[in-house]
Design an enzyme around this catalytic site. Structure first.
Site, PDB file in Angstrom:
ATOM      1  N   SER A  65       0.805  -1.227   0.000  1.00 30.96           N
ATOM      2  CA  SER A  65       0.000   0.000   0.000  1.00 30.96           C
ATOM      3  C   SER A  65       0.834   1.271   0.000  1.00 30.96           C
ATOM      4  O   SER A  65       0.282   2.357  -0.193  1.00 30.96           O
ATOM      5  CB  SER A  65      -0.938   0.006   1.201  1.00 30.96           C
ATOM      6  OG  SER A  65      -2.010  -0.861   0.933  1.00 30.96           O
ATOM      7  N   LYS A  68       0.426   3.455  -3.034  1.00 32.62           N
ATOM      8  CA  LYS A  68      -0.814   4.195  -3.334  1.00 32.62           C
ATOM      9  C   LYS A  68      -0.634   5.708  -3.474  1.00 32.62           C
ATOM     10  O   LYS A  68      -1.160   6.294  -4.427  1.00 32.62           O
ATOM     11  CB  LYS A  68      -1.871   3.872  -2.275  1.00 32.62           C
ATOM     12  CG  LYS A  68      -2.371   2.420  -2.341  1.00 32.62           C
ATOM     13  CD  LYS A  68      -3.217   2.076  -1.114  1.00 32.62           C
ATOM     14  CE  LYS A  68      -3.778   0.666  -1.148  1.00 32.62           C
ATOM     15  NZ  LYS A  68      -4.427   0.291   0.118  1.00 32.62           N
ATOM     16  N   TYR A 191      -3.039  -2.704 -10.253  1.00 30.12           N
ATOM     17  CA  TYR A 191      -2.977  -2.495  -8.805  1.00 30.12           C
ATOM     18  C   TYR A 191      -2.081  -3.554  -8.144  1.00 30.12           C
ATOM     19  O   TYR A 191      -1.222  -3.232  -7.314  1.00 30.12           O
ATOM     20  CB  TYR A 191      -4.391  -2.511  -8.213  1.00 30.12           C
ATOM     21  CG  TYR A 191      -4.394  -2.516  -6.706  1.00 30.12           C
ATOM     22  CD1 TYR A 191      -4.055  -1.381  -5.989  1.00 30.12           C
ATOM     23  CD2 TYR A 191      -4.694  -3.683  -5.986  1.00 30.12           C
ATOM     24  CE1 TYR A 191      -4.019  -1.394  -4.600  1.00 30.12           C
ATOM     25  CE2 TYR A 191      -4.670  -3.702  -4.607  1.00 30.12           C
ATOM     26  CZ  TYR A 191      -4.329  -2.556  -3.913  1.00 30.12           C
ATOM     27  OH  TYR A 191      -4.279  -2.576  -2.547  1.00 30.12           O
ATOM     28  N   TYR A 243      -5.088   4.395   7.597  1.00 30.84           N
ATOM     29  CA  TYR A 243      -6.415   3.766   7.698  1.00 30.84           C
ATOM     30  C   TYR A 243      -7.115   4.080   9.017  1.00 30.84           C
ATOM     31  O   TYR A 243      -7.184   5.235   9.407  1.00 30.84           O
ATOM     32  CB  TYR A 243      -6.316   2.241   7.505  1.00 30.84           C
ATOM     33  CG  TYR A 243      -5.439   1.777   6.396  1.00 30.84           C
ATOM     34  CD1 TYR A 243      -5.636   2.240   5.096  1.00 30.84           C
ATOM     35  CD2 TYR A 243      -4.426   0.862   6.619  1.00 30.84           C
ATOM     36  CE1 TYR A 243      -4.836   1.784   4.056  1.00 30.84           C
ATOM     37  CE2 TYR A 243      -3.627   0.401   5.582  1.00 30.84           C
ATOM     38  CZ  TYR A 243      -3.836   0.873   4.304  1.00 30.84           C
ATOM     39  OH  TYR A 243      -3.054   0.425   3.297  1.00 30.84           O
ATOM     40  N   VAL A 261       1.601  -3.672   3.984  1.00 27.33           N
ATOM     41  CA  VAL A 261       1.586  -4.937   4.724  1.00 27.33           C
ATOM     42  C   VAL A 261       2.869  -5.755   4.572  1.00 27.33           C
ATOM     43  O   VAL A 261       3.040  -6.772   5.242  1.00 27.33           O
ATOM     44  CB  VAL A 261       0.370  -5.829   4.372  1.00 27.33           C
ATOM     45  CG1 VAL A 261      -0.914  -5.263   4.936  1.00 27.33           C
ATOM     46  CG2 VAL A 261       0.265  -6.056   2.882  1.00 27.33           C
TER      47      VAL A 261
HETATM   48  N1  GLU Z   1      -1.721  -5.355  -1.770  1.00 30.90           N
HETATM   49  C1  GLU Z   1      -2.329  -5.300  -0.474  1.00 30.90           C
HETATM   50  C2  GLU Z   1      -3.818  -5.551  -0.595  1.00 30.90           C
HETATM   51  O1  GLU Z   1      -4.429  -5.078  -1.512  1.00 30.90           O
HETATM   52  C3  GLU Z   1      -2.033  -3.978   0.118  1.00 30.90           C
HETATM   53  C4  GLU Z   1      -2.514  -3.837   1.528  1.00 30.90           C
HETATM   54  C5  GLU Z   1      -1.626  -2.943   2.387  1.00 30.90           C
HETATM   55  O2  GLU Z   1      -0.421  -2.870   2.183  1.00 30.90           O
HETATM   56  O3  GLU Z   1      -2.174  -2.291   3.317  1.00 30.90           O
HETATM   57  O4  GLU Z   1      -4.379  -6.230   0.201  1.00 30.90           O
END
Ligand code: GLU
Length: 312
Positions: A65, A68, A191, A243, A261
């Site tokens: 993430s 992003k 993505y 988040y 993550v």
């Molecule tokens: N690629 C992970 C997902 O879509 C990213 C989640 C994250 O890093 O918070 O679940």
């Protein structure tokens, strides 16, 4: 603070938090569960190009993430603020990164580009003829931030793609609500690939420092993002980057930050520095536990909060 003192501080924090073994490595994407739980690196890159690093700073891990905010910046360049705002909001959700609730029960469009729904919608907006042109543009954008060529970790990409049932559900729901067009699989594959871009903690600190320097890489001098758009990206990182613990992060650390993550977290101190921590043991929100601890202490000791009077 002098350069040698910063290095000493990093060494002190690294030694102190290496003993923190709470949390667990992400395993919902099977390939991520192979990460070394003891790996731990901290890097600071200043806007002048000074680097301080300690621990596992040159091992590669995937952005997840943390990709992003950067892809959101590229989409802003591609489509403009108005277009993006018409599809993806800028409100914190107070929900987990992969929540589907706000889409289904509330506005029927993603709340913000830092949660999965918003990021998948943003990926669908990147310009380019087909998949390879779009991923090349994304990789070239990451190269401008890292200052070196980067690539996709094929094993993580495949693993993520195979197990992404929830993200697929989110994308289809967004198609239902006309947030994204018919190229659902293309948006998802883009993505998954942006999440699987491989960097080191050293790269990540320079990416953060590039944002801290208004979009210009501190060592190469290359512009990665227009200065007026850097402000938009940093604002969203600040309000939504962590988040459902974004409020706690703003309160205790006080700088724009983004986690992934894989165990990375980066933070941007505008006009001063980029900070990156890598440690794959995660809390239930999906944030690196050692990462959060290091950021909290660094912020207090160096007076990094953007609201710290006299910080600049
Ligand atoms: N690629 C992970 C997902 O879509 C990213 C989640 C994250 O890093 O918070 O679940």
């Amino acid at each position: 603070m002098r350069s040698t003192q910063v290095q000493q501080l990093l060494e002190e924090l690294h030694a102190k938090y290496a003993d923190l073994r709470d949390g667990k490595v992400a395993d919902y994407i099977p390939e991520l569960s192979k990460a070394d739980p003891d790996a731990f690196g901290v890097v600071i890159a200043t806007v002048e190009g000074e680097i301080h690093e300690v621990g596992v700073s040159r091992a590669e891990f995937t952005l997840q993430s943390m990709s992003k905010p950067f892809v959101y910046g590229l989409a802003l360049e591609d489509r403009g603020r108005e277009f993006l705002l018409s599809r993806v909001g800028v409100e914190p959700t107070g929900e987990a990164f992969n929540s589907i609730i706000e889409l289904e029960e509330k506005t029927h469009r993603p709340y913000n580009p830092m949660v999965n729904s918003g990021a998948i919608a943003v990926a669908s907006m990147i310009r380019g003829e087909g998949m390879s042109a779009r991923i090349s543009r994304i990789l070239d954008m990451f190269r401008r931030y890292t200052g070196r060529p980067v690539g996709v970790n094929a094993a993580v990409f495949a693993s993520e793609r195979e197990t992404a049932h929830r993200n697929r559900a989110i994308a289809h729901l967004m198609r239902h609500f006309n947030v994204i067009g018919p190229e659902i699989d293309l948006a998802l594959d883009l993505y998954f690939q942006q999440c699987s871009v491989s960097v080191t903690c050293h790269d990540l600190a320079l990416m953060a420092a590039t944002l801290a320097k208004g979009g210009v890489h501190p060592l190469t001098g290359e512009r990665a993002l227009r200065a007026d758009l850097v402000r938009d990206v940093l604002t969203l990182m600040f309000t939504c980057g962590m988040y459902d613990s974004a409020g706690d992060w703003a309160y205790s650390v006080g700088i724009p930050g983004k986690s992934g993550v894989s165990g990375g977290i980066f933070g941007v101190v505008p006009g001063r520095m980029g900070i990156a921590v890598y440690s794959p043991l995660l809390d239930p929100h999906g944030h690196s536990i050692r990462g959060e601890a290091v950021f909290r202490e660094l912020s207090t000791r160096l007076g990094l909060s953007v609201f710290h009077a006299g910080a600049h």
